[in-house]
Design a protein around this motif. Structure first.
Motif, mmCIF file in Angstrom:
data_model
loop_
_atom_site.group_PDB
_atom_site.id
_atom_site.type_symbol
_atom_site.label_atom_id
_atom_site.label_comp_id
_atom_site.label_asym_id
_atom_site.label_seq_id
_atom_site.Cartn_x
_atom_site.Cartn_y
_atom_site.Cartn_z
ATOM 1 N N SER A 274 0.854 -1.187 0.000
ATOM 2 C CA SER A 274 0.000 0.000 0.000
ATOM 3 C C SER A 274 0.887 1.232 0.000
ATOM 4 O O SER A 274 2.067 1.157 0.354
ATOM 5 N N ILE A 275 0.335 2.378 -0.376
ATOM 6 C CA ILE A 275 1.134 3.600 -0.500
ATOM 7 C C ILE A 275 0.524 4.784 0.256
ATOM 8 O O ILE A 275 1.230 5.721 0.609
ATOM 9 N N LEU A 276 -0.780 4.733 0.521
ATOM 10 C CA LEU A 276 -1.431 5.850 1.198
ATOM 11 C C LEU A 276 -1.409 5.618 2.699
ATOM 12 O O LEU A 276 -1.961 4.629 3.197
ATOM 13 N N SER A 277 -0.745 6.527 3.425
ATOM 14 C CA SER A 277 -0.643 6.413 4.882
ATOM 15 C C SER A 277 -1.604 7.395 5.541
ATOM 16 O O SER A 277 -1.721 8.539 5.104
ATOM 17 N N PHE A 278 -2.260 6.940 6.596
ATOM 18 C CA PHE A 278 -3.199 7.784 7.328
ATOM 19 C C PHE A 278 -2.647 8.102 8.707
ATOM 20 O O PHE A 278 -1.902 7.308 9.294
ATOM 21 N N ASN A 279 -2.978 9.285 9.236
ATOM 22 C CA ASN A 279 -2.545 9.650 10.574
ATOM 23 C C ASN A 279 -3.681 10.378 11.297
ATOM 24 O O ASN A 279 -4.586 10.922 10.661
ATOM 25 N N LYS A 280 -3.593 10.383 12.613
ATOM 26 C CA LYS A 280 -4.578 11.078 13.437
ATOM 27 C C LYS A 280 -3.909 12.151 14.294
ATOM 28 O O LYS A 280 -4.416 12.518 15.357
ATOM 29 N N SER A 281 -2.773 12.652 13.830
ATOM 30 C CA SER A 281 -2.043 13.643 14.606
ATOM 31 C C SER A 281 -2.811 14.953 14.682
ATOM 32 O O SER A 281 -3.290 15.461 13.662
ATOM 33 N N PRO A 282 -2.918 15.541 15.864
ATOM 34 C CA PRO A 282 -3.582 16.843 15.997
ATOM 35 C C PRO A 282 -2.677 18.006 15.595
ATOM 36 O O PRO A 282 -3.118 19.154 15.599
ATOM 37 N N ASP A 283 -1.422 17.697 15.241
ATOM 38 C CA ASP A 283 -0.447 18.756 14.997
ATOM 39 C C ASP A 283 -0.198 19.043 13.526
ATOM 40 O O ASP A 283 0.582 19.951 13.203
ATOM 41 N N LYS B 202 9.715 3.791 -4.652
ATOM 42 C CA LYS B 202 8.510 2.959 -4.740
ATOM 43 C C LYS B 202 7.859 3.168 -6.111
ATOM 44 O O LYS B 202 6.918 3.956 -6.253
ATOM 45 N N PRO B 203 8.369 2.489 -7.137
ATOM 46 C CA PRO B 203 7.907 2.747 -8.510
ATOM 47 C C PRO B 203 6.443 2.420 -8.762
ATOM 48 O O PRO B 203 5.866 2.917 -9.724
ATOM 49 N N ALA B 204 5.827 1.601 -7.910
ATOM 50 C CA ALA B 204 4.419 1.244 -8.108
ATOM 51 C C ALA B 204 3.474 2.160 -7.350
ATOM 52 O O ALA B 204 2.287 1.853 -7.216
ATOM 53 N N ALA B 205 3.972 3.293 -6.894
ATOM 54 C CA ALA B 205 3.166 4.171 -6.041
ATOM 55 C C ALA B 205 1.846 4.578 -6.687
ATOM 56 O O ALA B 205 0.788 4.515 -6.059
ATOM 57 N N ALA B 206 1.884 5.010 -7.939
ATOM 58 C CA ALA B 206 0.661 5.484 -8.599
ATOM 59 C C ALA B 206 -0.352 4.339 -8.744
ATOM 60 O O ALA B 206 -1.557 4.540 -8.557
ATOM 61 N N LEU C 101 -1.852 3.653 -5.374
ATOM 62 C CA LEU C 101 -2.778 4.715 -4.997
ATOM 63 C C LEU C 101 -4.087 4.578 -5.759
ATOM 64 O O LEU C 101 -5.169 4.768 -5.194
ATOM 65 N N ARG C 102 -3.993 4.245 -7.034
ATOM 66 C CA ARG C 102 -5.214 4.043 -7.822
ATOM 67 C C ARG C 102 -6.084 2.956 -7.195
ATOM 68 O O ARG C 102 -7.315 3.097 -7.091
ATOM 69 N N GLU C 103 -5.461 1.880 -6.745
ATOM 70 C CA GLU C 103 -6.213 0.788 -6.125
ATOM 71 C C GLU C 103 -6.910 1.251 -4.856
ATOM 72 O O GLU C 103 -8.060 0.876 -4.591
ATOM 73 N N THR C 104 -6.241 2.087 -4.083
ATOM 74 C CA THR C 104 -6.835 2.600 -2.854
ATOM 75 C C THR C 104 -7.996 3.545 -3.153
ATOM 76 O O THR C 104 -9.058 3.469 -2.534
ATOM 77 N N LEU C 105 -7.806 4.433 -4.114
ATOM 78 C CA LEU C 105 -8.861 5.392 -4.455
ATOM 79 C C LEU C 105 -10.092 4.703 -5.044
ATOM 80 O O LEU C 105 -11.201 5.246 -4.982
ATOM 81 N N ALA C 106 -9.886 3.527 -5.612
ATOM 82 C CA ALA C 106 -11.001 2.803 -6.233
ATOM 83 C C ALA C 106 -11.814 1.995 -5.231
ATOM 84 O O ALA C 106 -12.881 1.473 -5.577
ATOM 85 N N THR D 283 -14.947 17.878 -4.044
ATOM 86 C CA THR D 283 -16.227 17.453 -4.622
ATOM 87 C C THR D 283 -16.096 16.944 -6.048
ATOM 88 O O THR D 283 -17.026 16.318 -6.565
ATOM 89 N N GLN D 284 -14.945 17.204 -6.694
ATOM 90 C CA GLN D 284 -14.795 16.795 -8.088
ATOM 91 C C GLN D 284 -14.324 15.348 -8.244
ATOM 92 O O GLN D 284 -14.285 14.816 -9.358
ATOM 93 N N PHE D 285 -13.963 14.708 -7.141
ATOM 94 C CA PHE D 285 -13.374 13.374 -7.196
ATOM 95 C C PHE D 285 -14.270 12.382 -7.923
ATOM 96 O O PHE D 285 -15.474 12.305 -7.681
ATOM 97 N N ARG D 286 -13.660 11.645 -8.841
ATOM 98 C CA ARG D 286 -14.360 10.584 -9.557
ATOM 99 C C ARG D 286 -13.557 9.301 -9.405
ATOM 100 O O ARG D 286 -12.410 9.213 -9.788
ATOM 101 N N LYS D 287 -14.182 8.319 -8.827
ATOM 102 C CA LYS D 287 -13.506 7.084 -8.461
ATOM 103 C C LYS D 287 -12.954 6.383 -9.700
ATOM 104 O O LYS D 287 -13.660 6.204 -10.696
ATOM 105 N N PRO D 288 -11.671 5.963 -9.659
ATOM 106 C CA PRO D 288 -11.097 5.279 -10.815
ATOM 107 C C PRO D 288 -11.489 3.800 -10.850
ATOM 108 O O PRO D 288 -11.780 3.202 -9.806
ATOM 109 N N ALA D 289 -11.490 3.244 -12.024
ATOM 110 C CA ALA D 289 -11.629 1.801 -12.172
ATOM 111 C C ALA D 289 -10.225 1.206 -12.193
ATOM 112 O O ALA D 289 -9.268 1.850 -12.603
#
Length: 356
Positions: free
Chosen positions: A54-63, A107-111, A114-119, A342-348
């Motif tokens: 996976s390539i997209l990292s999430f955080n809950k930092s308040p800073d 990380k050459p497969a990053a895009a 990311l596409r897989e995550t956004l989908a 609001t413009q986001f369109r989910k990729p296939a």
């Protein structure tokens, strides 16, 4: 210790946290190899391709003002001695010192990842931050173009993205940035530590010169790409004298927003920074560290949520006031980023945009 040409760290300092054994660096193809006391004075830059799941990292930092990020690279050849990301190399049995700036990972497969995550079903868009750990436009981006591929994907699916960098290489993607900006999908921040090229070569030896960064800010502003200057990190008694001049030059280049941060020295960064001070500024090393400790509650670093990004004390108040006075005089405000989700369109997953 002696400075190592083209590198920020002056040693291959190891990590006491993980009992990392001592290491010897290899020779560098850029320079003739010269070994002094067992340490190669011109360490080789190597790149290993990494294939995470996976390539997209999430955080809950308040800073921090973002909850997700993409880091295309690990390690950074810019070699900024103060980089708070250096300790991450210790998790992989590598030195936060020279290894961090010479043993890089791409990380050459990053895009694609990311596409897989956004989908994925249920994914909700929010700005993706790039450059939060290591620089997305460090020199190896010339070869791998991973950052560009991620930006191309963001443009395809109309996903907002923010970029932080110390490199004028960001201009190589100006075509994409202009299209993203036209849709209110991008914001770029360029960090400027000083306006002294010689000092910059000591602090951040393979980053773009201050003049190139300022010129890049001007080009972005002229092209209609929202951009701000980050006066960061401010190092007391080393770079703080440039606060007003940086803001003035940024304003002259059309920049109307700015931020500032005081240097942070987590984990192994503190001893590495002390080595750097002893090498380059032995006359004021004690003063610099005493001032840093005074604004971090008596410690080299404050790791606590809510306070780690907010220096306190007399010196912090002085820096804060200087920045505010200069910014107000120049008509500069904070970067109020409100990108459009609001413009986001989910990729296939086959590369075509979903009709859903």
């Amino acid at each position: 210790m002696d400075a190592i040409k083209g590198r920020g760290a002056v040693s291959g300092a190891t990590s006491a946290r993980f009992n990392l054994p001592g290491r010897e660096a290899d020779g560098d193809w850029l320079d003739d190899v010269e070994t002094v006391d067992g340490l190669a004075r011109h360490p080789l830059t190597t790149v290993t391709e990494e294939h995470p799941r996976s390539i997209l990292s999430f955080n809950k930092s308040p800073d921090v003002p973002f909850d997700r990020s993409v880091n295309a690279y690990r390690g950074c050849e810019h070699g900024c001695i103060y980089c708070f990301a250096r300790p991450s190399h210790a998790y992989h049995d590598l030195s936060p010192g020279l290894d961090f700036e010479t043993k890089l990972f791409a990380k050459p497969a990053a895009a694609r990842l990311l596409r897989e995550t956004l989908a994925k079903r249920g994914y909700k868009p929010a700005p993706i931050a790039m450059g939060t750990n290591t620089d997305p436009y460090q020199p190896i981006e010339n070869r791998y173009r991973i950052t560009r591929e991620v930006l191309e994907l963001c443009l395809d699916v109309r996903h907002p993205v923010t970029i932080t960098t110390k490199s004028d290489r960001v201009l190589r993607d100006l075509d994409l940035l202009q299209e993203l900006a036209r849709r209110n999908l991008v914001h770029v921040g360029i960090s400027v530590t000083s306006l002294d090229a010689q000092l910059s070569r000591k602090l951040e030896p393979r980053a773009a010169s201050p003049a190139k960064r300022m010129a890049a800010l001007g080009r972005l502003a002229q092209a209609g790409v929202p951009a701000h200057v980050s006066v960061a990190p401010i190092i007391p008694a080393i770079t703080d004298s440039f606060i007003e001049a940086i803001l003035e030059e940024a304003a002259a280049n059309g920049i109307r927003s700015a931020t500032w941060l005081v240097v942070r020295l987590p984990h192994e960064v503190a001893p590495l920074f002390r080595e750097w001070l002893d090498t380059h500024f032995p006359d004021r090393a004690a003063k610099v560290m005493a001032t840093i400790r005074s604004i971090r509650g008596g410690r080299d670093n404050d790791p606590d949520f809510f306070t780690r990004m907010r220096p306190e004390g007399v010196w912090a108040d002085l820096l804060r006031r200087r920045f505010r006075v200069a910014a107000t005089r120049l008509g500069i405000t904070g970067p109020h980023v409100a990108l459009d989700c609001t413009q986001f369109r989910k990729p296939a997953l086959d590369g075509q945009l979903s009709l859903l």
